[in-house]
Design a protein around this motif. Structure first.
Motif, PDB file in Angstrom:
ATOM      1  N   GLU A 150       0.575  -1.111   0.064  1.00  0.00           N
ATOM      2  CA  GLU A 150       0.049  -0.066  -0.062  1.00  0.00           C
ATOM      3  C   GLU A 150       0.850   1.326   0.079  1.00  0.00           C
ATOM      4  OE1 GLU A 150      -0.104   2.272   2.683  1.00  0.00           O
ATOM      5  OE2 GLU A 150       1.322   1.060   3.955  1.00  0.00           O
ATOM      6  N   SER A 151       2.040   1.283   0.097  1.00  0.00           N
ATOM      7  CA  SER A 151       2.838   2.195   0.687  1.00  0.00           C
ATOM      8  C   SER A 151       2.858   3.444  -0.600  1.00  0.00           C
ATOM      9  CB  SER A 151       4.293   2.063   1.159  1.00  0.00           C
ATOM     10  OG  SER A 151       4.844   1.125   0.080  1.00  0.00           O
ATOM     11  N   ARG A 155       0.818   7.102  -0.655  1.00  0.00           N
ATOM     12  CA  ARG A 155       1.659   8.226  -0.947  1.00  0.00           C
ATOM     13  C   ARG A 155       0.906   9.132  -2.117  1.00  0.00           C
ATOM     14  NH1 ARG A 155       6.327   4.956  -0.219  1.00  0.00           N
ATOM     15  NH2 ARG A 155       6.524   5.042  -2.402  1.00  0.00           N
ATOM     16  N   SER A 156       0.447   8.378  -3.274  1.00  0.00           N
ATOM     17  CA  SER A 156       0.114   8.938  -4.435  1.00  0.00           C
ATOM     18  C   SER A 156      -1.692   9.528  -4.127  1.00  0.00           C
ATOM     19  CB  SER A 156      -0.228   8.128  -5.491  1.00  0.00           C
ATOM     20  OG  SER A 156       1.090   7.686  -5.933  1.00  0.00           O
ATOM     21  N   LEU A 173      -6.511  -4.564  -2.955  1.00  0.00           N
ATOM     22  CA  LEU A 173      -5.715  -3.813  -2.428  1.00  0.00           C
ATOM     23  C   LEU A 173      -6.178  -2.650  -2.071  1.00  0.00           C
ATOM     24  CD1 LEU A 173      -2.404  -3.094  -1.965  1.00  0.00           C
ATOM     25  CD2 LEU A 173      -2.600  -1.784  -4.103  1.00  0.00           C
ATOM     26  N   ALA A 174      -5.983  -2.446  -0.247  1.00  0.00           N
ATOM     27  CA  ALA A 174      -6.471  -1.227   0.210  1.00  0.00           C
ATOM     28  C   ALA A 174      -5.055  -0.193   0.367  1.00  0.00           C
ATOM     29  CB  ALA A 174      -7.170  -1.503   1.403  1.00  0.00           C
ATOM     30  N   ASN A 175      -5.373   1.076   0.489  1.00  0.00           N
ATOM     31  CA  ASN A 175      -4.551   2.261   0.724  1.00  0.00           C
ATOM     32  C   ASN A 175      -4.627   2.439   2.281  1.00  0.00           C
ATOM     33  OD1 ASN A 175      -6.790   3.841   1.016  1.00  0.00           O
ATOM     34  ND2 ASN A 175      -5.804   5.531  -0.012  1.00  0.00           N
ATOM     35  N   ALA A 176      -3.675   3.275   2.971  1.00  0.00           N
ATOM     36  CA  ALA A 176      -3.625   3.294   4.367  1.00  0.00           C
ATOM     37  C   ALA A 176      -5.088   3.920   4.865  1.00  0.00           C
ATOM     38  CB  ALA A 176      -2.589   4.155   4.728  1.00  0.00           C
ATOM     39  N   THR A 205       0.165  -5.422   4.649  1.00  0.00           N
ATOM     40  CA  THR A 205       0.632  -4.837   3.451  1.00  0.00           C
ATOM     41  C   THR A 205      -0.441  -4.057   2.526  1.00  0.00           C
ATOM     42  OG1 THR A 205       0.271  -6.505   1.981  1.00  0.00           O
ATOM     43  CG2 THR A 205       2.432  -6.261   3.251  1.00  0.00           C
ATOM     44  N   GLY A 206      -1.596  -4.348   2.953  1.00  0.00           N
ATOM     45  CA  GLY A 206      -2.737  -3.692   2.080  1.00  0.00           C
ATOM     46  C   GLY A 206      -3.343  -4.550   1.067  1.00  0.00           C
TER      47      GLY A 206
END
Length: 333
Positions: A150-151, A155-156, A173-176, A205-206
């Protein structure tokens, strides 16, 4: 060599406007093309077909078709084209297609950076704080073939919760931001039948596999019935555009099947759908009591099978294996 230009034809689906003439009689159309494939071993290629109402009445030479047609028959000529029977997708998700058309399309993204760029572009046109969803990424197309983390995505796209499913729908996949809303942390346990992919320190990790996707899915705002209905209408149009005139719908809920029936009754269901009831106990009991239904609404719907789930899929590393995955030696699915 010139590339062939194809038309897919199933009269009951592709040309519903011919069902009745102005006088209430079945309208007719003579259709010609350079090649018309019939899928009939005894007459695989013909010059013309006769459509009467919503059915193909005859296929043969142009002379034969004209002899069987009425004087009022319309003629549709497609020079330089090849006509083939409409195709049937043996494993599809009609509502899923309609919803995907409204989401970020990640199919074919050749790198994780490209997938992130597509997500960021959608986020730029979405109000801050609203969810951005999508589907279609495939880590097997990327260098290393490893699951994303997810990192870089976080950020984006920091100001929107993001959840995008893998191409097979068995992982996402998930973001923070999305994980924070869902309350997912290092202490969150893997649900039965699911996996939270973690780093060496145990942090998510997402990526969420199979039943673990519900940890994020439960906090994504649900769509309304009207939105789902319009998504189905859009999916049918998209399927018809690419030559799909029939599908096997691999697992749908009672509310979605009822939308299918509503559209079919309103003559807005231009596809033949063999629907499998998703293995939810209440829905299974309802349709078992109702009994199998076939050829409903002039051959648009069949509801007579049930989809059950055993394990996951290979691409998302969730399918149960006797030996560990070659690129994930601690994982047997």
């Amino acid at each position: 060599m010139k590339s062939a230009r194809f038309l897919w034809l199933a009269a009951a689906v592709a040309i519903p406007a011919l069902s009745r003439s102005a006088h209430g009689q079945q309208a007719e159309a003579i259709v010609t093309a350079d090649r018309i494939y019939t899928a009939d071993d005894f007459r695989p290629v013909v010059e013309a077909i006769l459509i009467r109402g919503d059915r193909i009445a005859f296929a043969g030479s142009l002379r034969e078709v004209r002899a069987k047609a009425s004087r009022s028959a319309t003629t549709l000529n497609f020079p330089g084209r090849t006509i083939v029977p409409g195709m049937v997708d043996a494993h599809a998700h009609l509502l899923g297609l309609g919803q995907a058309l409204l989401q970020v399309q990640l199919q074919g993204a050749s790198t994780y950076d490209e997938a992130i760029a597509r997500i960021a572009a959608r986020a730029a046109t979405t109000r801050k704080g609203e969810w951005v969803t999508g589907r279609g990424w495939d880590q097997n197309l990327w260098a290393g073939k490893e699951f994303p983390t997810e990192s870089a995505l976080s950020r984006s796209v920091p100001d929107h919760p993001v959840y995008v499913q893998r191409v097979d729908g068995h992982a996402g996949l998930a973001n923070a931001t999305a994980m924070k809303i869902a309350g997912v942390t290092a202490s969150t346990r893997d649900p039965e039948g699911g996996l939270i992919v973690r780093d060496a320190k145990g942090n998510p990790t997402g990526v969420f596999v199979d039943n673990a996707q519900s940890l994020i899915g439960r906090v994504i705002p649900s769509t309304s019935r009207a939105q789902r209905r319009e998504a189905v209408v859009g999916a049918i149009a998209e399927a018809n555009k690419w030559g799909l005139t029939g599908i096997h719908d691999a697992g749908e809920s009672r509310p979605v099947i009822e939308i299918y029936e509503e559209l079919a009754r309103a003559n807005r269901y231009n596809i033949r759908n063999f629907v499998m009831v998703s293995g939810d106990s209440a829905d299974v009991i309802y349709y078992t009591n109702r009994g199998p239904r076939s050829d409903m609404y002039n051959g648009r719907l069949w509801v007579r099978s049930i989809k059950l789930y055993a394990d996951g899929a290979l691409g998302s590393r969730g399918a149960a294996m006797l030996e560990p995955y070659s690129d994930d030696p601690k994982n047997k699915g």
